[in-house]
Write an enzyme that holds these catalytic residues in place. Structure first.
Site, PDB file in Angstrom:
ATOM      1  N   SER A 148      45.374  41.987  36.806  1.00 26.60           N
ATOM      2  CA  SER A 148      44.784  41.156  35.746  1.00 26.60           C
ATOM      3  C   SER A 148      45.745  41.056  34.555  1.00 26.60           C
ATOM      4  O   SER A 148      46.860  40.557  34.730  1.00 26.60           O
ATOM      5  CB  SER A 148      43.424  41.751  35.361  1.00 26.60           C
ATOM      6  OG  SER A 148      42.672  40.842  34.609  1.00 26.60           O
ATOM      7  N   ASP A 224      36.057  36.329  42.462  1.00 27.35           N
ATOM      8  CA  ASP A 224      36.403  36.924  41.165  1.00 27.35           C
ATOM      9  C   ASP A 224      35.789  36.077  40.046  1.00 27.35           C
ATOM     10  O   ASP A 224      36.081  34.889  39.933  1.00 27.35           O
ATOM     11  CB  ASP A 224      37.938  36.948  41.067  1.00 27.35           C
ATOM     12  CG  ASP A 224      38.461  37.672  39.851  1.00 27.35           C
ATOM     13  OD1 ASP A 224      37.823  37.579  38.787  1.00 27.35           O
ATOM     14  OD2 ASP A 224      39.519  38.301  39.971  1.00 27.35           O
ATOM     15  N   HIS A 257      36.885  41.157  41.188  1.00 26.20           N
ATOM     16  CA  HIS A 257      37.935  41.604  40.266  1.00 26.20           C
ATOM     17  C   HIS A 257      38.043  43.133  40.183  1.00 26.20           C
ATOM     18  O   HIS A 257      38.820  43.657  39.387  1.00 26.20           O
ATOM     19  CB  HIS A 257      37.631  41.042  38.869  1.00 26.20           C
ATOM     20  CG  HIS A 257      38.806  40.933  37.950  1.00 26.20           C
ATOM     21  ND1 HIS A 257      39.851  40.063  38.165  1.00 26.20           N
ATOM     22  CD2 HIS A 257      39.133  41.595  36.805  1.00 26.20           C
ATOM     23  CE1 HIS A 257      40.746  40.174  37.194  1.00 26.20           C
ATOM     24  NE2 HIS A 257      40.347  41.107  36.366  1.00 26.20           N
TER      25      HIS A 257
END
Lengths: 277, 277
Positions: A148, A224, A257
């Protein structure tokens, strides 16, 4: 620098260090996994950059990377994601996407952030020097990865430092801070209004002009929650395509995620880096 | 019962449920990993009992068991370690080794614990019934494992329920609550002064008279801070030896009591159970 934890793990050692950071002007912790092979000599090293809200511990406790690092004989270094401590300023509203836990791997130029928020210099310069002093790693065989915000960090740092890394990878990276709310907020605060300064920390912008082309792997879950608004892997794929950059982008059906996603594919990433280290 | 989380992991699903427990008289959460094979039909199931201070989440996020469960096609159920909630009494001094997070897998008979602390009945009866209703598991192929207090739970529950499990294992189990401070405190409070009642929840005492002899594996780190005073695996080895119980006890050099130890050998344990499921 003080070693504050050591645990045997997959025949190697999971270590944690605390030290005074000169570039961040605060006390910091980072973690290193040394595989069993490090008892016999220097081993290659993978830097892992974590995402928003993380410390050095999330990856270490949740990703299950030690098994693969032990198999391939690779050390794994996991820094924190921002400066820390009593006088380090945080988001005024305490938001989780800026300030503490959200250094974005840049050197802030705007007050009040400029005093401490120099995560780019920390990861690129200070941390590798500390690791080289404390651990048997071969800095000439270095790779970088992250998740991320840390995927953004891994790609931007690799692209800005040709000759430094053998390979780069990411899970669910923020592909273009110029083109998402997280990036707008963070880079606007840390770097000010000049978007040219942001472009120097935008993977897509950097990739379009990259002279060195590293083996590059990205995994992205299609379930996600941040995919459409914040991550935008299609922008990185477009930049790679136009630049002839050898990026493999894998969309993983049903994955989100979380670290359950990272754990599922970290073995692939470590094998990918091992092949180039 | 409500599903409160679902994450794709190693091609399967990591699930978390919340429900009202009749036997504990409170709301509880538990986690289940369903391997990819569960999409095609019923799969065998491993119950994992965690140690002091844990919830259902520690094992799920830190052990890295999903990889092996996916490889072998085994579901893994992880309950909490005590009743929870506003009116559930805790250790009067807030100690971490008794009360909340420390149910010891017994049915308390003493006040104020007797109203909620029935973790034995919860794990043996209520939880398997909930799992069978919600998940495609084959209850005739069940194994049990755990860590520390949960290793005590795994062995005592297996020994007290012949015909129920195919195999049993533990990491760093509390081998004899009759012979250690953690056990003295917990069973003294939950079961009162009658040590005969404690012996019904003492793996060593139960093993000496066991009629059913299950395949049994124990891993114990020799750098475990609790080894000498609390865990005492030599007592379990002596009981197994005198009873002819097929226990394999492995002392693992340099390993401590942490999840780094569990992560290093959980693959061995899941392969061990898979061979008997």
């Amino acid at each position: 620098m003080e070693k504050i934890a050591e645990n045997r793990c997959f025949g190697g050692r999971q270590l944690r260090y605390q030290h005074r950071s000169a570039v961040l002007d605060c006390d910091m912790t980072f973690s290193v996994y040394l595989p069993p092979q490090a008892a016999q000599g220097k081993v290659p090293v993978l830097y892992w950059l974590s995402g928003l809200t993380c410390t050095d511990e999330n990856f270490v406790t949740k990703a299950g990377a030690q098994r693969y690092a032990a198999e391939h004989g690779i050390a794994v270094v996991a820094p924190d994601t921002s400066p820390r401590g009593g006088d380090v300023p945080d988001d005024p509203q305490g938001a989780w996407d800026f300030g503490l836990g959200a250094g974005f791997y840049v050197n802030a130029t705007e007050d009040p952030w400029a005093k401490h928020y120099h995560m780019y210099d920390y990861v690129v310069s200070e941390l590798p020097s500390l690791v080289a002093d404390a651990c048997p790693v071969d800095a000439s065989r270095t790779a970088i990865s992250g998740h991320s915000m840390g995927g953004h960090g891994a790609f931007t740092i690799a692209l800005k430092n040709p000759g430094r890394f053998r390979s780069v990878s990411a899970f669910s990276p923020i592909c273009s801070p110029l083109a998402c709310p997280w990036g707008e907020k963070a880079l606007g605060n840390y770097l000010g209004d000049d978007r040219d300064a942001w472009a120097a920390h935008d993977s897509c912008a950097l990739m379009r002009t990259a002279e060195e082309k590293l083996p590059a792997l990205v995994d992205q879950g299609d379930a996600d929650n941040f995919l459409q608004e914040q991550l935008k892997p299609q922008l990185l794929a477009q930049a790679a395509s136009s630049a002839g950059y050898p990026l493999e982008l894998r969309m993983q059906p049903g994955y989100d995620h979380s670290y359950f996603f990272i754990a599922s594919f970290i073995g692939d990433h470590i094998a990918f880096h091992a092949a180039h280290l």
